[in-house]
Design a protein around this motif. Structure first.
Motif, PDB file in Angstrom:
ATOM      1  N   THR A   1       4.023 -14.489   1.802  1.00 50.17           N
ATOM      2  CA  THR A   1       4.725 -13.395   2.218  1.00 50.17           C
ATOM      3  C   THR A   1       3.925 -12.637   3.307  1.00 50.17           C
ATOM      4  O   THR A   1       2.666 -12.689   3.360  1.00 50.17           O
ATOM      5  CB  THR A   1       5.028 -12.467   1.160  1.00 50.17           C
ATOM      6  OG1 THR A   1       3.776 -11.981   0.469  1.00 50.17           O
ATOM      7  CG2 THR A   1       5.799 -13.171   0.146  1.00 50.17           C
ATOM      8  N   LEU A   2       4.662 -11.797   4.212  1.00 50.57           N
ATOM      9  CA  LEU A   2       4.043 -10.907   5.200  1.00 50.57           C
ATOM     10  C   LEU A   2       4.520  -9.402   4.723  1.00 50.57           C
ATOM     11  O   LEU A   2       5.595  -9.168   4.474  1.00 50.57           O
ATOM     12  CB  LEU A   2       4.594 -11.354   6.599  1.00 50.57           C
ATOM     13  CG  LEU A   2       4.123 -10.285   7.695  1.00 50.57           C
ATOM     14  CD1 LEU A   2       2.440 -10.427   7.793  1.00 50.57           C
ATOM     15  CD2 LEU A   2       4.608 -10.857   8.996  1.00 50.57           C
ATOM     16  N   GLY A   3       3.697  -8.610   4.777  1.00 49.68           N
ATOM     17  CA  GLY A   3       4.225  -7.251   4.327  1.00 49.68           C
ATOM     18  C   GLY A   3       3.342  -6.031   4.879  1.00 49.68           C
ATOM     19  O   GLY A   3       2.533  -6.179   5.690  1.00 49.68           O
ATOM     20  N   LEU A   4       3.687  -4.833   4.296  1.00 48.97           N
ATOM     21  CA  LEU A   4       3.138  -3.545   4.667  1.00 48.97           C
ATOM     22  C   LEU A   4       2.653  -2.839   3.543  1.00 48.97           C
ATOM     23  O   LEU A   4       3.383  -2.919   2.675  1.00 48.97           O
ATOM     24  CB  LEU A   4       4.176  -2.678   5.601  1.00 48.97           C
ATOM     25  CG  LEU A   4       3.759  -1.373   6.411  1.00 48.97           C
ATOM     26  CD1 LEU A   4       2.646  -1.806   7.484  1.00 48.97           C
ATOM     27  CD2 LEU A   4       4.923  -0.465   6.979  1.00 48.97           C
ATOM     28  N   ARG A   5       1.405  -2.464   3.615  1.00 50.79           N
ATOM     29  CA  ARG A   5       0.609  -1.766   2.587  1.00 50.79           C
ATOM     30  C   ARG A   5       0.342  -0.380   3.131  1.00 50.79           C
ATOM     31  O   ARG A   5       0.028  -0.057   3.939  1.00 50.79           O
ATOM     32  CB  ARG A   5      -0.251  -2.527   2.021  1.00 50.79           C
ATOM     33  CG  ARG A   5      -0.887  -1.776   1.022  1.00 50.79           C
ATOM     34  CD  ARG A   5      -2.370  -2.634   0.551  1.00 50.79           C
ATOM     35  NE  ARG A   5      -1.963  -4.149   0.259  1.00 50.79           N
ATOM     36  CZ  ARG A   5      -2.409  -4.539  -1.173  1.00 50.79           C
ATOM     37  NH1 ARG A   5      -3.091  -3.867  -1.876  1.00 50.79           N
ATOM     38  NH2 ARG A   5      -1.943  -5.866  -1.424  1.00 50.79           N
ATOM     39  N   ALA A   6       0.669   0.764   2.030  1.00 49.97           N
ATOM     40  CA  ALA A   6       0.296   2.005   2.369  1.00 49.97           C
ATOM     41  C   ALA A   6      -0.175   2.808   1.315  1.00 49.97           C
ATOM     42  O   ALA A   6       0.229   2.499   0.021  1.00 49.97           O
ATOM     43  CB  ALA A   6       1.618   2.641   2.925  1.00 49.97           C
ATOM     44  N   GLN A   7      -1.198   3.913   1.173  1.00 49.81           N
ATOM     45  CA  GLN A   7      -1.362   4.700   0.361  1.00 49.81           C
ATOM     46  C   GLN A   7      -0.356   5.762  -0.056  1.00 49.81           C
ATOM     47  O   GLN A   7       0.506   6.014   0.785  1.00 49.81           O
ATOM     48  CB  GLN A   7      -2.775   5.464   0.746  1.00 49.81           C
ATOM     49  CG  GLN A   7      -4.057   4.564   0.733  1.00 49.81           C
ATOM     50  CD  GLN A   7      -5.439   5.620   1.028  1.00 49.81           C
ATOM     51  OE1 GLN A   7      -5.190   6.515   0.854  1.00 49.81           O
ATOM     52  NE2 GLN A   7      -6.351   4.670   1.553  1.00 49.81           N
ATOM     53  N   ILE A   8      -0.420   6.502  -1.080  1.00 52.21           N
ATOM     54  CA  ILE A   8       0.395   7.368  -1.556  1.00 52.21           C
ATOM     55  C   ILE A   8      -0.543   8.682  -2.138  1.00 52.21           C
ATOM     56  O   ILE A   8      -0.469   8.814  -3.268  1.00 52.21           O
ATOM     57  CB  ILE A   8       1.496   7.073  -2.639  1.00 52.21           C
ATOM     58  CG1 ILE A   8       2.034   5.749  -2.449  1.00 52.21           C
ATOM     59  CG2 ILE A   8       2.491   8.012  -2.883  1.00 52.21           C
ATOM     60  CD1 ILE A   8       2.847   5.013  -3.371  1.00 52.21           C
ATOM     61  N   PRO A   9      -1.029   9.229  -0.878  1.00 49.87           N
ATOM     62  CA  PRO A   9      -2.042  10.240  -1.362  1.00 49.87           C
ATOM     63  C   PRO A   9      -1.354  11.480  -2.106  1.00 49.87           C
ATOM     64  O   PRO A   9      -2.142  12.050  -3.012  1.00 49.87           O
ATOM     65  CB  PRO A   9      -2.466  10.798   0.183  1.00 49.87           C
ATOM     66  CG  PRO A   9      -1.628  10.327   0.927  1.00 49.87           C
ATOM     67  CD  PRO A   9      -0.798   9.100   0.475  1.00 49.87           C
ATOM     68  N   ASP A  10       0.065  11.690  -1.915  1.00 52.70           N
ATOM     69  CA  ASP A  10       0.504  12.767  -2.801  1.00 52.70           C
ATOM     70  C   ASP A  10       0.353  12.509  -4.226  1.00 52.70           C
ATOM     71  O   ASP A  10       0.321  13.764  -5.103  1.00 52.70           O
ATOM     72  CB  ASP A  10       1.864  13.129  -2.315  1.00 52.70           C
ATOM     73  CG  ASP A  10       1.947  13.666  -0.750  1.00 52.70           C
ATOM     74  OD1 ASP A  10       0.772  14.066  -0.239  1.00 52.70           O
ATOM     75  OD2 ASP A  10       3.183  13.545  -0.400  1.00 52.70           O
ATOM     76  N   LEU A  11       0.096  11.289  -4.707  1.00 56.94           N
ATOM     77  CA  LEU A  11       0.303  11.185  -5.997  1.00 56.94           C
ATOM     78  C   LEU A  11      -0.988  10.690  -6.648  1.00 56.94           C
ATOM     79  O   LEU A  11      -1.466  10.220  -7.758  1.00 56.94           O
ATOM     80  CB  LEU A  11       1.022   9.702  -6.351  1.00 56.94           C
ATOM     81  CG  LEU A  11       2.584  10.095  -6.183  1.00 56.94           C
ATOM     82  CD1 LEU A  11       3.432   8.896  -6.433  1.00 56.94           C
ATOM     83  CD2 LEU A  11       3.440  11.083  -6.887  1.00 56.94           C
TER      84      LEU A  11
END
Length: 216
Positions: A94-104
């Motif tokens: 797979t190819l994807g996008l990953r992001a932090q969720i700083p609000d949580l």
């Protein structure tokens, strides 16, 4: 299989560190995450449903971090399950996008992140001498499937007191089985007996839990 076990063992036994990469600040460049865990899969088509129960999975994620909170990833996830007497081996590329969720973010649990990914998923079913009724050639020993896959994931990044970054993740995937090849073995050489396109809307739904480390 032996190569995966060897890689898994080396990654978890070696003192691998990436000093500039932290759970809340991802250093730019290439990083590798690797781990293993469990999955539960369900195989559904127009005509039947099979619950594979629990199986093992091994996963690697190669990240290219272009922002301290964002990364593009190339991933490979190998899943093993049993359906009736059959061994099912899925490989998700797979190819994807990953992001932090700083609000949580919660210090006691770690820095949460989310993933979205798509790709292809070759699937091999080893028949173990039990040829299905819809396969006319009794010499067929395995069935190969291929089709697209899409999924989402949510995880937590943490760091030990010794500086090792590690993660725990839950992901959900949907695989579509579009192409089928019936295969027999001629010695060590696989020979395709017949090929066909699937028209019964066959899908694999999987929930996976993985624990692993930042290798570099």
């Amino acid at each position: 299989m032996k190569k995966w076990i060897f890689l898994f063992t080396i990654l978890f036994s070696a003192p691998s560190f990436a000093d500039e990469f932290t759970p809340s600040y991802w250093s730019e460049g290439i990083h590798l995450l690797a781990g293993g865990g469990l999955n539960s899969s369900v195989y559904i088509s127009k005509h039947e449903r099979d619950d594979a129960g629990l199986g093992l999975n091994l996963k690697t994620d190669l990240l290219y971090v272009f922002h301290p909170q964002w990364a593009v990833e190339w991933s490979a996830n190998v899943k093993f399950n049993r359906v009736r007497s059959y061994l099912v081996w899925d490989t998700l590329f797979t190819l994807g996008l990953r992001a932090q969720i700083p609000d949580l973010e919660t210090p006691e649990w770690g820095m949460p992140y989310a993933r979205l990914f798509i790709g292809r998923a070759p699937t091999v079913i080893f028949l173990n001498g039990d040829t299905p009724a819809n396969v006319s050639d009794p010499s067929v020993s395995r069935i190969h499937f291929d089709g697209p896959v899409a999924g989402i994931g949510w995880g937590l990044l943490n760091k030990t007191q010794k500086g090792q970054v590690w993660f725990s993740e839950i992901s959900f995937t949907i695989q579509s089985l579009e192409q089928e090849d019936d295969v027999r073995m001629d010695g060590d050489v696989p020979v395709v007996v017949s090929s066909s396109s699937r028209t019964d809307n066959s899908n694999i739904y999987s929930l996976s839990w993985t624990v692993g480390i930042l290798a570099f």
